[in-house]
Design an enzyme around this catalytic site. Structure first.
Site, PDB file in Angstrom:
ATOM      1  N   ARG A  99       0.823  -1.212   0.000  1.00 19.98           N
ATOM      2  CA  ARG A  99       0.000   0.000   0.000  1.00 19.98           C
ATOM      3  C   ARG A  99       0.852   1.256   0.000  1.00 19.98           C
ATOM      4  O   ARG A  99       1.771   1.396   0.785  1.00 19.98           O
ATOM      5  CB  ARG A  99      -0.898   0.017   1.247  1.00 19.98           C
ATOM      6  CG  ARG A  99      -1.552  -1.299   1.552  1.00 19.98           C
ATOM      7  CD  ARG A  99      -2.276  -1.281   2.899  1.00 19.98           C
ATOM      8  NE  ARG A  99      -3.377  -0.330   2.927  1.00 19.98           N
ATOM      9  CZ  ARG A  99      -4.053  -0.029   4.030  1.00 19.98           C
ATOM     10  NH1 ARG A  99      -3.721  -0.575   5.190  1.00 19.98           N
ATOM     11  NH2 ARG A  99      -5.027   0.842   3.981  1.00 19.98           N
ATOM     12  N   HIS A 459     -15.100   8.722  -6.045  1.00 12.83           N
ATOM     13  CA  HIS A 459     -14.084   9.718  -6.390  1.00 12.83           C
ATOM     14  C   HIS A 459     -14.716  11.088  -6.595  1.00 12.83           C
ATOM     15  O   HIS A 459     -14.258  12.094  -6.055  1.00 12.83           O
ATOM     16  CB  HIS A 459     -13.364   9.259  -7.663  1.00 12.83           C
ATOM     17  CG  HIS A 459     -12.357  10.239  -8.173  1.00 12.83           C
ATOM     18  ND1 HIS A 459     -12.658  11.185  -9.127  1.00 12.83           N
ATOM     19  CD2 HIS A 459     -11.070  10.437  -7.841  1.00 12.83           C
ATOM     20  CE1 HIS A 459     -11.587  11.918  -9.363  1.00 12.83           C
ATOM     21  NE2 HIS A 459     -10.605  11.481  -8.601  1.00 12.83           N
ATOM     22  N   ARG A 621     -11.156  55.128  -1.339  1.00 10.51           N
ATOM     23  CA  ARG A 621      -9.969  55.419  -2.118  1.00 10.51           C
ATOM     24  C   ARG A 621     -10.324  56.359  -3.266  1.00 10.51           C
ATOM     25  O   ARG A 621     -11.290  56.123  -3.997  1.00 10.51           O
ATOM     26  CB  ARG A 621      -9.377  54.128  -2.684  1.00 10.51           C
ATOM     27  CG  ARG A 621      -8.113  54.376  -3.466  1.00 10.51           C
ATOM     28  CD  ARG A 621      -7.506  53.088  -3.949  1.00 10.51           C
ATOM     29  NE  ARG A 621      -8.301  52.479  -5.012  1.00 10.51           N
ATOM     30  CZ  ARG A 621      -8.043  51.288  -5.518  1.00 10.51           C
ATOM     31  NH1 ARG A 621      -7.042  50.561  -5.052  1.00 10.51           N
ATOM     32  NH2 ARG A 621      -8.782  50.789  -6.485  1.00 10.51           N
ATOM     33  N   GLU A 752       1.870  50.548  -1.930  1.00 10.02           N
ATOM     34  CA  GLU A 752       1.822  49.546  -3.000  1.00 10.02           C
ATOM     35  C   GLU A 752       2.971  49.685  -3.984  1.00 10.02           C
ATOM     36  O   GLU A 752       2.954  49.093  -5.061  1.00 10.02           O
ATOM     37  CB  GLU A 752       0.466  49.587  -3.714  1.00 10.02           C
ATOM     38  CG  GLU A 752       0.038  50.981  -4.146  1.00 10.02           C
ATOM     39  CD  GLU A 752      -1.408  51.023  -4.651  1.00 10.02           C
ATOM     40  OE1 GLU A 752      -1.952  49.979  -5.001  1.00 10.02           O
ATOM     41  OE2 GLU A 752      -1.977  52.128  -4.699  1.00 10.02           O
ATOM     42  N   GLY A 773      -1.424  47.695  -0.417  1.00 13.66           N
ATOM     43  CA  GLY A 773      -2.082  47.213  -1.628  1.00 13.66           C
ATOM     44  C   GLY A 773      -1.185  46.130  -2.199  1.00 13.66           C
ATOM     45  O   GLY A 773      -0.334  46.389  -3.043  1.00 13.66           O
ATOM     46  N   THR A 774      -1.375  44.912  -1.721  1.00 13.23           N
ATOM     47  CA  THR A 774      -0.387  43.879  -2.048  1.00 13.23           C
ATOM     48  C   THR A 774      -0.518  43.367  -3.475  1.00 13.23           C
ATOM     49  O   THR A 774       0.384  42.682  -3.952  1.00 13.23           O
ATOM     50  CB  THR A 774      -0.467  42.706  -1.053  1.00 13.23           C
ATOM     51  OG1 THR A 774      -1.823  42.272  -0.974  1.00 13.23           O
ATOM     52  CG2 THR A 774       0.022  43.129   0.316  1.00 13.23           C
ATOM     53  N   ASP A 776      -0.753  45.412  -6.242  1.00  9.22           N
ATOM     54  CA  ASP A 776       0.197  46.251  -6.965  1.00  9.22           C
ATOM     55  C   ASP A 776       1.607  46.093  -6.412  1.00  9.22           C
ATOM     56  O   ASP A 776       2.579  46.124  -7.157  1.00  9.22           O
ATOM     57  CB  ASP A 776      -0.231  47.720  -6.896  1.00  9.22           C
ATOM     58  CG  ASP A 776      -1.113  48.095  -8.075  1.00  9.22           C
ATOM     59  OD1 ASP A 776      -0.719  47.756  -9.216  1.00  9.22           O
ATOM     60  OD2 ASP A 776      -2.180  48.683  -7.869  1.00  9.22           O
ATOM     61  N   CYS A 839      -5.336  45.582   1.956  1.00 12.63           N
ATOM     62  CA  CYS A 839      -6.599  45.463   1.229  1.00 12.63           C
ATOM     63  C   CYS A 839      -6.430  44.787  -0.124  1.00 12.63           C
ATOM     64  O   CYS A 839      -7.314  44.839  -0.954  1.00 12.63           O
ATOM     65  CB  CYS A 839      -7.246  46.837   1.064  1.00 12.63           C
ATOM     66  SG  CYS A 839      -6.251  47.986   0.110  1.00 12.63           S
TER      67      CYS A 839
HETATM   68  P1  ADP Z   1      -6.019   3.940  -0.780  1.00 11.05           P
HETATM   69  O1  ADP Z   1      -4.948   4.838  -0.282  1.00 11.05           O
HETATM   70  O2  ADP Z   1      -6.318   4.113  -2.223  1.00 11.05           O
HETATM   71  O3  ADP Z   1      -7.217   3.948   0.120  1.00 11.05           O
HETATM   72  P2  ADP Z   1      -5.247   1.546   0.554  1.00 11.05           P
HETATM   73  O4  ADP Z   1      -3.826   1.171   0.700  1.00 11.05           O
HETATM   74  O5  ADP Z   1      -5.889   2.094   1.758  1.00 11.05           O
HETATM   75  O6  ADP Z   1      -5.415   2.478  -0.699  1.00 11.05           O
HETATM   76  O7  ADP Z   1      -6.001   0.249   0.105  1.00 11.05           O
HETATM   77  C1  ADP Z   1      -7.319   0.293  -0.382  1.00 11.05           C
HETATM   78  C2  ADP Z   1      -8.154  -0.777   0.258  1.00 11.05           C
HETATM   79  O8  ADP Z   1      -7.548  -2.031   0.082  1.00 11.05           O
HETATM   80  C3  ADP Z   1      -8.297  -0.654   1.745  1.00 11.05           C
HETATM   81  O9  ADP Z   1      -9.298   0.225   2.100  1.00 11.05           O
HETATM   82  C4  ADP Z   1      -8.654  -2.042   2.148  1.00 11.05           C
HETATM   83  O10 ADP Z   1     -10.025  -2.263   1.980  1.00 11.05           O
HETATM   84  C5  ADP Z   1      -7.887  -2.855   1.160  1.00 11.05           C
HETATM   85  N1  ADP Z   1      -6.690  -3.362   1.839  1.00 11.05           N
HETATM   86  C6  ADP Z   1      -5.483  -2.801   1.924  1.00 11.05           C
HETATM   87  N2  ADP Z   1      -4.659  -3.558   2.668  1.00 11.05           N
HETATM   88  C7  ADP Z   1      -5.386  -4.616   3.063  1.00 11.05           C
HETATM   89  C8  ADP Z   1      -5.112  -5.757   3.867  1.00 11.05           C
HETATM   90  N3  ADP Z   1      -3.941  -5.937   4.432  1.00 11.05           N
HETATM   91  N4  ADP Z   1      -6.099  -6.637   4.054  1.00 11.05           N
HETATM   92  C9  ADP Z   1      -7.310  -6.445   3.497  1.00 11.05           C
HETATM   93  N5  ADP Z   1      -7.632  -5.399   2.732  1.00 11.05           N
HETATM   94  C10 ADP Z   1      -6.675  -4.499   2.514  1.00 11.05           C
HETATM   95 MG    MG Z   2      -3.379  49.418  -6.441  1.00 11.50          MG
HETATM   96 MG    MG Z   3      -7.172   3.712   2.043  1.00 12.07          MG
END
Ligand code: ADP
Ligand code: MG
Ligand code: MG
Length: 882
Positions: A99, A459, A621, A752, A773-774, A776, A839
């Site tokens: 990880r 995401h 001003r 300024e 007057g940061t 200018d 300002c």
């Molecule tokens: P991110 O930073 O993208 O969250 P992680 O390293 O946390 O990545 O891993 C994403 C997921 O993978 C974790 O949330 C977990 O669910 C799973 N994971 C990571 N390591 C383990 C582990 N040792 N056992 C089980 N699941 C894991």
């Molecule tokens: Mg100015």
């Molecule tokens: Mg994670």
């Protein structure tokens, strides 16, 4: 190779702690901390390879530093001994995850590989040892996919195609419905794909797998999306990522297993109810990737009550320990709960504020600590509009309320289009099935983000919340066809460019043009701001030109107007002709006549401001821009003139005169031209009119309200002390003419120009206050034109690591900041009670506010919407100094 011989590059989890995030990364440091706090049986064992090792790897041409291989091997031995299993063992293999984990969390930007250690033999061993063949093959196919994706950059889409194909063949809809034979077949498909793409067989030696995975995680630090993310979030490229190697626990062992994410409080509202998502019979990456729609955490209570209770208890423990709201990742393996990660939860402003207030009430933290958990820059989201509560509209679709606020605009389907539209000043909503790291650039330009897949932890949701952008996620009724650039729902078809509106607070989508409403300051926000006011030392004023702005500013807690720009008053449609007439006048007499017409209008403007700001100081001003800004540009006039000549129009002569005047006034470098007090010196009658209008307005308002406005007259662009003397004479003369000597009036100047900073003590003799007057000052100190520096130039400068951000966003402390300090210091030597303010745009930037506090200024002045931000940032600066 950069590290000294004998440097410890690998730490067992039990050796680390939360204070070691620089070395172990946030994830590694907190996994170590959790191991201490919760006990080793709750956190799978493992070790962390330091960020220092990563930095050495990057600097050493992507070679492991001296000793790293040996240290990893030694730690792996220890791990194997502890686990009682060996990596790659054909009977009962140890599996690990590899990880990433940087000093600051970069969600989804760096890579992670699960189930490492499986190969064609150990998968059989795993199946036998667990008596769960399906689980073993499910794990193997996951590993082959993740390894190929992360280590060899094989596109995720190729794997998804193979999965879709298998699902179709088996006649099922979900991954979990695939049987053992399907999974075996899928593993073969993946291995074939791997061979096709790389020309090599899938690696069978677990040690090779491990080495490659560690390299890949190091490499992901330098990947394009990570670089882009760091740029946006101002994370230095030099930090590097740590790598955590951790024994696997399995959420994909059946229906009594699951993986999930959990927040100690609602991650969107901040309410004190835990929230999160989980997926039964799945591994962690499924939860975030959006391949399946996760269940709400509350459902875990029914399906695995014991694990749920434990999880809630652990959340409480962690909150007490960290004194902050936590964002955790967990896995339940056959009913047993394991914690895999914890960190302070990123949260939208409303949750931040709610948490701060609750946490103080619960006795979890002090006010000072609570204020420290708030990111002041994010607070502007609280002032975002929402759908007007009584608005009448038809709901097109519903989704998850993933990030609060409302936005409307034209539909765009790609980040590039969003960016383009943004540059053209068009409002757009970015619509995608789901988003990925590459889409982030488009978030900035969009008014809102709408996805058809994913939930609160997707995401799109995370990034939108981070930026304070409205987001509706997982509006599953939407059928988004990227190819056809169409969005279909219930027989309605929308195209690119059609207008749409989303409300990320309620999770609704509509095509109606719903009116948006400005929210007020909530009770909790109000509480937080009051604490801030008690703690801060800097005053906070607003830059406001109109009574409307002034009233907003007051509502947000401004303690006065620090900058009223009078030029805006001349741009209005009814005034421009008069202003032009004034500029076109050939002699003083006709100029004064034109000014006489402007005077009452200007007086009205000031009366409005004074009334609105009753009891508070108002800094006005005098005219700042060069006069030609009020005239049309030469090209335009020349064209008009040509047309007039052809048509023998009667305004020919007038246009000729105008063109002549435009030419006469035009300058090569208007920014360095006849502007600011230079206009006042050359054409004193303009400034006289303005001062007269102010004094008359003050007298009128005093008569009307019985209260004398606190008028502060501010002279722009002073370089020489004599300029200010001349201006002071002018103001005093007009005051005498108006018999206004007893009105409360102070006279100060913008600082300024670098010269003004150097001779600040001399200027101070003639001034009652300074306002830096940061904008200018930054332009003139650095010789950068603010209007031209944006875009490519700045990016190139950031690439070359000359600057890490725009000096116009955050004050350049060593350079421009030094000028501010110098001026403040020498001016106060001369006149200890001289009031000092700022300002420029920097007055609303939390980082810069921290600097102004240290520089000993009395107040900052910023746009009304940034006033609450400035109040909190000023408090943090004061707390930080203690
Ligand atoms: P991110 O930073 O993208 O969250 P992680 O390293 O946390 O990545 O891993 C994403 C997921 O993978 C974790 O949330 C977990 O669910 C799973 N994971 C990571 N390591 C383990 C582990 N040792 N056992 C089980 N699941 C894991
Ligand atoms: Mg100015
Ligand atoms: Mg994670």
């Amino acid at each position: 190779m950069e590290v000294a011989a004998g440097t410890k590059l690998v730490y067992e989890f039990s050796e680390g702690s939360r204070d070691m995030r620089e070395l172990l990364g946030g994830k590694g440091a907190n996994v170590a901390e959790m191991t201490r706090v919760l006990g080793a049986e709750r956190v799978p064992a493992g070790f962390t390879i330091t960020t220092e090792a990563c930095v050495a790897y990057m600097k050493g041409d992507r070679r492991f530093p001296e000793g790293l291989d040996e240290q990893i091997a030694a730690e792996l031995d220890r791990l194997e001994e502890q686990a009682g299993k060996r990596l790659g063992d054909p009977e009962e293999p140890l599996l690990v995850s590899v990880r990433s984990g940087a000093r600051e969390s970069m969600p989804g930007m760096l890579d992670t590989i699960l189930d490492l250690g499986l190969n064609d033999r150990s998968v059989e061993g795993l199946a036998r040892a667990t008596g769960n063949e399906r689980f073993a093959w499910d794990s193997y196919r996951r590993f082959v996919q993740m390894f190929g994706d992360v280590c060899k950059g094989i596109s995720g889409e190729r794997y998804e195609e193979a999965i879709a194909e298998r699902k179709k063949g088996a006649g099922v809809k979900l991954d979990v419905e695939l049987g053992v034979d399907d999974l075996k077949g899928l593993t073969d498909d993946f291995k074939r794909l791997y061979r096709g793409e790389t020309g090599e067989d899938f690696p069978q030696d677990p040690k090779d797998q491990l080495g490659a995975a560690i390299r890949a995680v190091f490499d992901s630090w330098l990947g394009e999306r990570a670089v882009h993310y760091r740029r946006l979030n101002r994370i230095p490229d030099e930090w590097g990522t740590a790598v955590n190697v951790q024994q696997m626990v399995f959420g994909n062992k059946g229906d009594d297993s699951c993986s999930g994410v959990a927040f100690s409080r609602d991650e969107i509202t901040g309410e004190p109810t835990p929230s999160g998502d989980f997926l039964p019979n799945a591994q962690g990456e499924d939860v975030v990737s959006g391949v399946r729609t996760p269940n709400d955490l509350s459902e875990l209570q029914d399906s695995m009550p014991e694990a749920y209770e434990q999880l809630i208890e652990i959340q409480r423990t962690l909150e007490r320990h960290y004194k902050d709201m936590q964002d955790t990742e967990f896995t339940v393996e056959e009913g047993r709960l394991y914690m895999l990660q914890t960190r302070s939860a990123k949260r939208p402003a409303q949750a931040a504020v709610r948490f701060a207030v609750d946490a103080v009430e619960e006795g979890l933290v002090t006010r000072e600590e609570a204020l420290g958990t708030i990111d002041p820059g994010a607070l502007h989201a609280l002032l975002h509009p929402t759908f007007a509560p009584d608005a009448d509209f038809e709901v097109l679709a519903r989704g998850v309320a993933a990030s609060p606020g409302a936005g409307k605009g034209e539909i765009v389907f790609t980040a590039e289009q969003a960016v383009q539209a943004g540059e053209q000043g068009r409002d757009v909503v970015l619509v995608r099935p789901f988003t990925e790291a590459d889409d982030v650039a488009g978030f900035h330009s969009a008014r809102g983000i709408l996805t058809s897949e994913g939930g609160k932890a997707s995401h799109a949701a995370l990034v939108a919340r981070g930026m304070g952008k409205p987001c509706v996620a997982g509006a599953s009724a939407l059928d988004i066809d990227l190819e056809a650039k169409e969005l279909r729902v219930d027989g309605t078809v929308l195209h690119e460019g059609d207008r749409i509106a989303i409300d990320g607070t309620a999770g609704v989508v509509t095509v109606d043009d719903v009116p948006l409403e400005e929210p007020g300051v909530s009770d909790e926000f109000h509480t937080v701001l009051q604490w801030a006011d008690e703690l801060r030392k800097l005053g906070v004023r607003a830059n406001a030109d109109t009574p409307g702005d002034a009233s907003k500013a007051r509502e947000f807690g401004a303690e006065g107007i620090g900058l009223c720009r009078t030029e805006h008053m001349f741009m209005a449609a009814d005034r421009q002709p008069k202003m032009r007439a004034m500029i076109m006048s050939e002699d003083e007499e006709s100029r004064r006549a034109a000014l006489d017409e402007l005077l009452p209008l200007q007086q009205q403007d000031f009366e409005g401001l004074f009334e609105e700001m009753r009891g508070l100081p108002v800094t006005i001003r005098l005219l700042d821009p060069p006069l030609h800004e009020f005239l049309p540009n030469a090209e335009e006039v020349a064209k008009d003139l040509e047309r007039a000549r052809m048509e023998r129009g009667e305004d020919e002569e007038e246009l000729e005169r105008l063109l002549e005047r435009v030419h006469a006034l035009s300058e090569q470098n208007p920014m360095l031209g006849t502007r600011g007090c230079r206009v006042g010196v050359l054409h004193p009658e303009i400034y006289e009119m303005q001062v007269r209008a102010m004094l008359r307005a003050a007298a009128t308002v005093r008569e009307r309200t019985g209260e004398s406005p606190h008028l502060e007259v501010m002279i722009p662009l002073v370089a020489y002390e004599r300029e200010l003397e001349v201006m002071r004479d002018l103001v005093e003369r007009v005051a005498a003419e108006e018999s206004a000597e007893e009105l409360e009036l102070s006279l100060g100047t913008m600082i300024e120009l670098p010269r003004a900073c150097f001779v600040a003590n001399r200027i101070a003799r003639v001034a009652d206050f300074f306002s830096f007057g940061t904008n200018d000052l930054t332009q003139t100190a650095l010789g950068f034109s603010r209007d031209d520096i944006g875009g490519d130039f700045l990016n190139r400068y950031m690439d070359a690591k000359i600057v890490d951000r725009s000096p116009f966003d955050t004050i350049d402390r060593p350079g421009v900041g030094w000028l501010v300090r110098l001026a403040a210091w020498t001016a106060r030597e001369e006149k200890p009670d001289l009031a000092l303010g700022i300002c420029g745009e920097h007055g609303g930037d939390p980082d810069s506010i921290g600097f102004f506090h240290l520089a000993g200024l009395d107040y900052v002045s910023c746009s009304p919407y940034r006033v609450p931000i400035a109040r909190v940032a000023a408090a943090q600066a004061a707390i930080g100094e203690e």
